[in-house]
Design an enzyme around this catalytic site. Sequence first.
Site, PDB file in Angstrom:
ATOM      1  N   ARG A  77       0.952  -1.215   0.054  1.00 28.52           N
ATOM      2  CA  ARG A  77      -0.117   0.223   0.089  1.00 28.52           C
ATOM      3  C   ARG A  77       0.922   1.320   0.064  1.00 28.52           C
ATOM      4  O   ARG A  77       1.686   1.406   0.887  1.00 28.52           O
ATOM      5  CB  ARG A  77      -0.782   0.123   1.219  1.00 28.52           C
ATOM      6  N   HIS A 121      -2.705  10.812   0.950  1.00 27.47           N
ATOM      7  CA  HIS A 121      -2.007  10.506   1.991  1.00 27.47           C
ATOM      8  C   HIS A 121      -1.476  11.975   2.522  1.00 27.47           C
ATOM      9  O   HIS A 121      -0.271  12.121   2.985  1.00 27.47           O
ATOM     10  CB  HIS A 121      -1.023   9.380   2.137  1.00 27.47           C
ATOM     11  N   GLU A 166      -7.017   8.329   6.674  1.00 29.34           N
ATOM     12  CA  GLU A 166      -7.124   9.323   7.913  1.00 29.34           C
ATOM     13  C   GLU A 166      -7.888  10.689   7.792  1.00 29.34           C
ATOM     14  O   GLU A 166      -6.897  11.469   8.215  1.00 29.34           O
ATOM     15  CB  GLU A 166      -5.834   9.237   8.628  1.00 29.34           C
ATOM     16  N   ASN A 295      -7.012   2.006  10.199  1.00 31.57           N
ATOM     17  CA  ASN A 295      -5.923   2.000  10.891  1.00 31.57           C
ATOM     18  C   ASN A 295      -5.881   1.857  12.151  1.00 31.57           C
ATOM     19  O   ASN A 295      -6.822   2.854  12.861  1.00 31.57           O
ATOM     20  CB  ASN A 295      -5.192   3.424  10.405  1.00 31.57           C
ATOM     21  N   TYR A 297      -3.905   1.545  16.034  1.00 29.37           N
ATOM     22  CA  TYR A 297      -2.895   1.798  16.808  1.00 29.37           C
ATOM     23  C   TYR A 297      -2.985   1.532  18.292  1.00 29.37           C
ATOM     24  O   TYR A 297      -2.124   0.881  19.141  1.00 29.37           O
ATOM     25  CB  TYR A 297      -1.916   2.874  16.388  1.00 29.37           C
ATOM     26  N   GLU A 362      -3.231  -0.076   8.339  1.00 34.27           N
ATOM     27  CA  GLU A 362      -2.048   0.346   9.062  1.00 34.27           C
ATOM     28  C   GLU A 362      -2.234  -0.168  10.454  1.00 34.27           C
ATOM     29  O   GLU A 362      -3.128  -0.244  11.177  1.00 34.27           O
ATOM     30  CB  GLU A 362      -1.929   1.738   9.156  1.00 34.27           C
TER      31      GLU A 362
HETATM   32  O1  IFM Z   1       3.140   7.548   9.982  1.00 39.40           O
HETATM   33  C1  IFM Z   1       1.611   7.739  10.068  1.00 39.40           C
HETATM   34  C2  IFM Z   1       0.974   7.272   8.961  1.00 39.40           C
HETATM   35  O2  IFM Z   1       1.251   8.258   7.713  1.00 39.40           O
HETATM   36  C3  IFM Z   1      -0.362   7.697   9.148  1.00 39.40           C
HETATM   37  N1  IFM Z   1      -0.879   6.727  10.246  1.00 39.40           N
HETATM   38  C4  IFM Z   1      -0.476   6.813  11.505  1.00 39.40           C
HETATM   39  C5  IFM Z   1       1.311   6.482  11.041  1.00 39.40           C
HETATM   40  C6  IFM Z   1       2.117   6.550  12.405  1.00 39.40           C
HETATM   41  O3  IFM Z   1       1.936   7.842  13.058  1.00 39.40           O
END
Ligand code: IFM
Length: 463
Positions: A77, A121, A166, A295, A297, A362
């Site tokens: 990606r 992005h 995002e 995404n 985290y 992500e």
């Molecule tokens: O690096 C970023 C990415 O560009 C978008 N999502 C989160 C990642 C980590 O902060």
Amino acid sequence: MRRSDLPHGFVIGAATASYQIEGATREDGRGDSIWDTFARVPGAIADGSTGDVADDHYHRAAEDVALMADLGFDAYRFSIAWPRIQADGTGAPNLDGIDFYRRLAESLLERGITPWATLYHWDLPQALEDRGGWLERDTALRFADYAARVSDRLGDLVTDWITLNEPWCSSFLGYASGHHAPGRTLGSRSSHAAHHLLLGHGLALEALRSGMPEARVGTTLNLYSVRPASDSDADRDAARRIDGLSNRLFLDPVLRGSYPADVLDDLGETSWFAEHATEEDLRLISAPIDFLGINYYSRHTVAAGDDSGATPSAYPGSEQVQFVTTGAPVTQMGWEIHPDGLTDVLRMANELAPELPLYITENGAAYEDHVDLNGEIVDTERVDYLRLHFEAAREAIRLGLPLQGYFLWTLMDNFEWAWGYSRRFGIVYVDYETQQRIPKQSARWISEFLGTDADALQAQGLA
Ligand code: IFM
């Protein structure tokens, strides 16, 4: 756990983004993006760096593709830099820019890696920001035009498309807290950017579909597992607010065709949305997609607070909410490690659209990596993070959630936005002086996970 524990056909890829890796910001007709401008604002980037060179991927794409192939990834990606295609965000495409992405897609296909292209992005052409950026409806129309031109030139090579990455970050870090480009601090007005980004998604979706009937098109949201610090009404209201701004403000329009009334009310933007977010806009925004990218985290634990800290916030209208640390382990970003939250965010989307295929587009972690005396980077914490999240993915599938793939963030260390090069998320270490790529322990781990054969690993110095 190995990939054979995941369903047959489950896609495992690596993800990157144009401004974070490409460099070559002034070459072959590329125009300035808002990040070229923002990175030059004193104090905007922690280490004072820019993406001018980054990982020099623009000149090393073939080497980077070979590395991914040797690691055994199924898919890659990447994002397309809008100002490489239209220097000022309008008009005929720059063929040199198109050629770069054609060569990239061709070399991926030659190596058996499926290209997944993200159209936006975060690198908006600066010329469009000068005309108001995402606060202007016209930017959504320009985005659709760009999407149509890109698909016209790349549609024969790329089938999997993601419109936005995002939009929460683009709206609220870009136009509310000012931590990201274009660095504006407009409070609740930043939500107008959110609407125009989503409208851009809807219009681009329509453009991509009409040019490429076979394409699979989706969009990517960054979702959080949000929970109140206590059962009190005030803390639960804080969780409602943060879940609203982070998740529902984006999920609801895309998957159910309406904005959440409570969130517009928290923002104080009910009348603006009533006037500007028309029924036709919402029809476009909620048009069927082929998949949703998520995404994931970390999670947020939140509590009610007082109004004392009302500095520019990424949560306009809810500045008083406190983000609580719970003592759980965190990554170098200070983000709490909470693999179970992966199921929470998949479930959020699945409840709104039970049939919709979901992809984690992500997931990854920053740690303070060092090259040791043996020339190795032993990133055991990252290996643990990835392993725990693969296990969470397996569990989500066991629970019946339609998760069809996972993209790791990120292939190699790169420009981590306002943190510059001070945060490393890669499974491959980049020596920014020499541009040498050194696979970390996590790269070895992932290639073993993927079942890559030992000869290929040896050839890359991975075994
Ligand atoms: O690096 C970023 C990415 O560009 C978008 N999502 C989160 C990642 C980590 O902060």
